[in-house]
Design a protein around this motif. Structure first.
Motif, PDB file in Angstrom:
ATOM      1  N   GLY A 240     -87.598  12.184 -54.318  1.00  0.00           N
ATOM      2  CA  GLY A 240     -86.981  13.199 -53.379  1.00  0.00           C
ATOM      3  C   GLY A 240     -87.609  14.558 -53.315  1.00  0.00           C
ATOM      4  O   GLY A 240     -87.252  15.343 -52.363  1.00  0.00           O
TER       5      GLY A 240
ATOM      6  N   THR B 259     -87.881  11.711 -48.300  1.00  0.00           N
ATOM      7  CA  THR B 259     -86.379  11.383 -48.293  1.00  0.00           C
ATOM      8  C   THR B 259     -86.162  10.190 -49.102  1.00  0.00           C
ATOM      9  O   THR B 259     -86.652   8.968 -48.920  1.00  0.00           O
ATOM     10  CB  THR B 259     -85.868  10.956 -46.824  1.00  0.00           C
ATOM     11  OG1 THR B 259     -86.392  12.074 -46.027  1.00  0.00           O
ATOM     12  CG2 THR B 259     -84.470  10.757 -46.684  1.00  0.00           C
TER      13      THR B 259
ATOM     14  N   GLU C 120     -79.690  10.466 -51.888  1.00  0.00           N
ATOM     15  CA  GLU C 120     -79.687  12.002 -52.095  1.00  0.00           C
ATOM     16  C   GLU C 120     -78.953  12.468 -53.399  1.00  0.00           C
ATOM     17  O   GLU C 120     -77.780  12.688 -53.406  1.00  0.00           O
ATOM     18  CB  GLU C 120     -79.269  12.716 -50.938  1.00  0.00           C
ATOM     19  CG  GLU C 120     -79.198  14.161 -50.728  1.00  0.00           C
ATOM     20  CD  GLU C 120     -80.494  14.752 -51.378  1.00  0.00           C
ATOM     21  OE1 GLU C 120     -80.545  15.573 -52.462  1.00  0.00           O
ATOM     22  OE2 GLU C 120     -81.636  14.619 -50.509  1.00  0.00           O
TER      23      GLU C 120
END
Length: 476
Positions: free
Chosen positions: A247, A251, A255
């Motif tokens: 990350g 992406t 997350e």
């Protein structure tokens, strides 16, 4: 047009979520027709939930990156074909493989539903469609046993269980056609960014290693199988480290910064724990009613209906007042579920024999009302403080936790249920009561997490009132 698109998306979501619970009342018929062992019965249920959960996050990411309509349609086609294959099953392995594929297809479809809401509705408009989505999640799972019982009663136990799967075929075909027609195509070119295949592999491997010894607990003798849990935890730790590294420049699949948002982290935990208890109720209760008390599939489905009715009413009320009461509503709902399930146990002890299932209608209604105050409001609150740019992945991770919670709950509660059944020499009542209290235990821990969020929100509100920087306390 967007409401038409939402309608077909919710219908598809309802169909895939219905298959989490509709199979429960058919388990005795499936067991007799295909000669399934207890471990194979658990795989019919938990295998669906497992592959469902594993595909949610990568499928959500794929929809974001490549377009949601195509992912939705492909997932529905796969689900429809797998449903037909499950209905045609001639052996335990055949049915389990079909259920695994069904679950994977459901995992492709469902994140597109929440993603489409984000895509088609402005932030101030999303309350109603998200409320409808939460109601769909709660009611579809709760109404499954009744619908399954009706089909088996109408068609017969030998073939009725097959029509539980065949039912998906015409609905799936219609949803594919309407989805392709009504759901908007991607309006802009999608970046061909990496879909983090290493993260997908690590997450999948870790979850399978943790769940496999639970599902196979009675089939694999000895204690060596529990080393798989240790290995699974190590793989999940490697997944966490990989996502942090990945990350930094790209992406990531998940997350991780989302879990620094208090309401999101606690809400995700509540969802995982509650679904670990919520869906197991139908698994063990319908088995107990049919095999222990001699109920037909239809009678077992009717006996569980009060929970479904309560859940539908609670979802409607909860969606209306969630912004006013916040996480207090979720905590109250969890408390009502605990009280209702505990009262169900007391009633079944006090009213022995076949009358017990009918006498437990009111406690189950209370538990269902509480469930309606949990599922839809928790989803709304958990996503309330998440930035819009992360809403798609956040919704997929939340649903993944719910599906993995389902698989964990069925595995753990099912292992206890069948172990006690063997130890008590076929005493279905004793096996059910022990498993029911483990189910209640999951809900109790979920209540602790909800109360922690309530207390934390209250402290933040007092700090804001005292002159500090105001914060969003919608998740309190």
């Amino acid at each position: 047009m967007r409401w038409k698109a939402l309608t077909v998306a919710l219908v598809a979501g309802f169909m895939t979520l219905l298959d989490v619970s509709i199979v429960n009342v058919a388990l005795p018929s499936i067991r007799d027709q295909l000669d399934l062992s207890p471990a194979e019965l658990q795989w019919v249920l938990s295998g669906y939930a497992l592959t469902f959960g594993l595909l949610l996050v990568p499928a959500g990411r794929f929809g974001d990156a490549r377009g949601r309509r195509n992912a939705f349609v492909v997932g529905l086609i796969l689900f429809t074909l797998a449903s037909a294959a499950a209905g045609l099953a001639q052996s335990a392995l055949w049915l389990i493989v079909a259920r695994l594929v069904q679950g994977a297809a459901a995992g492709i479809v469902n994140p597109q539903v929440s993603g489409l809401i984000q895509q088609m509705f402005e932030p101030k408009e999303r309350g109603r469609p998200f409320g409808l989505l939460g109601t769909t999640i709660g009611v579809s799972t709760a109404v499954g046993p009744l619908l399954g019982g009706v089909l088996i009663a109408a068609i017969g136990p030998e073939e009725g269980w097959r029509w539980i799967f065949y039912l998906n075929v015409p609905i799936g075909i219609a949803a594919v056609w309407l989805g392709h027609r009504w759901i908007p195509a991607a309006t802009e070119a999608k970046r061909r960014e990496s879909l983090d295949p290493a993260g997908v592999g690590l997450l999948g491997l870790g979850v399978v290693l943790v769940l496999l010894p639970l599902v196979q607990e009675r089939s694999w003798p000895g204690s060596g199988k529990w080393l798989l849990v240790v290995a699974g935890v190590a793989v999940l730790a490697a997944f966490w480290a990989w996502e942090r590294h990945y990350g930094r420049t790209r992406t990531a699949l998940v997350e991780l910064g989302l879990f620094r948002v208090r309401s999101y982290a606690l809400g995700s935990l509540i969802g995982l724990l509650y679904f670990a208890g919520f869906t197991t109720i139908f698994f063990i209760y319908t088995l107990y009613l049919q095999s222990g008390l001699g109920y037909s599939a239809l009678a077992a489905g009717l006996a569980v209906t009060p929970f479904a009715v309560g859940s539908a009413v609670g979802s409607a009320v909860g969606g209306r007042f969630v912004q006013r009461f916040g996480r207090h509503m979720v905590a109250g709902g969890l408390a009502a579920v605990i009280v209702g399930l505990a009262a169900t146990d007391l009633v079944l002890r006090a009213v022995p024999g076949s009358g017990g299932g009918w006498a437990a209608a009111f406690p189950l209604l209370v538990a269902g009302l509480g469930s309606g105050f949990v599922i839809s409001p928790n989803q709304t609150l958990t996503l309330s403080e998440v930035p819009v740019a992360r809403a798609g992945s956040a919704g997929a991770v939340l649903q993944t936790g719910q599906r993995i919670g389902t698989a964990m709950g069925i595995a753990a509660v099912g292992a206890l249920f069948f172990n006690r059944l063997a130890a008590q020499q076929g005493d279905w009542g004793a096996a059910f009561r022990g498993a029911l209290w483990l189910t209640i235990g999951f809900v109790v821990v979920a209540l602790v997490a909800a109360l922690a969020d309530v207390l934390s929100g209250s402290r933040r509100e007092r700090a804001a009132d005292g002159g500090r920087d105001p914060v969003d306390v919608a998740g309190r």
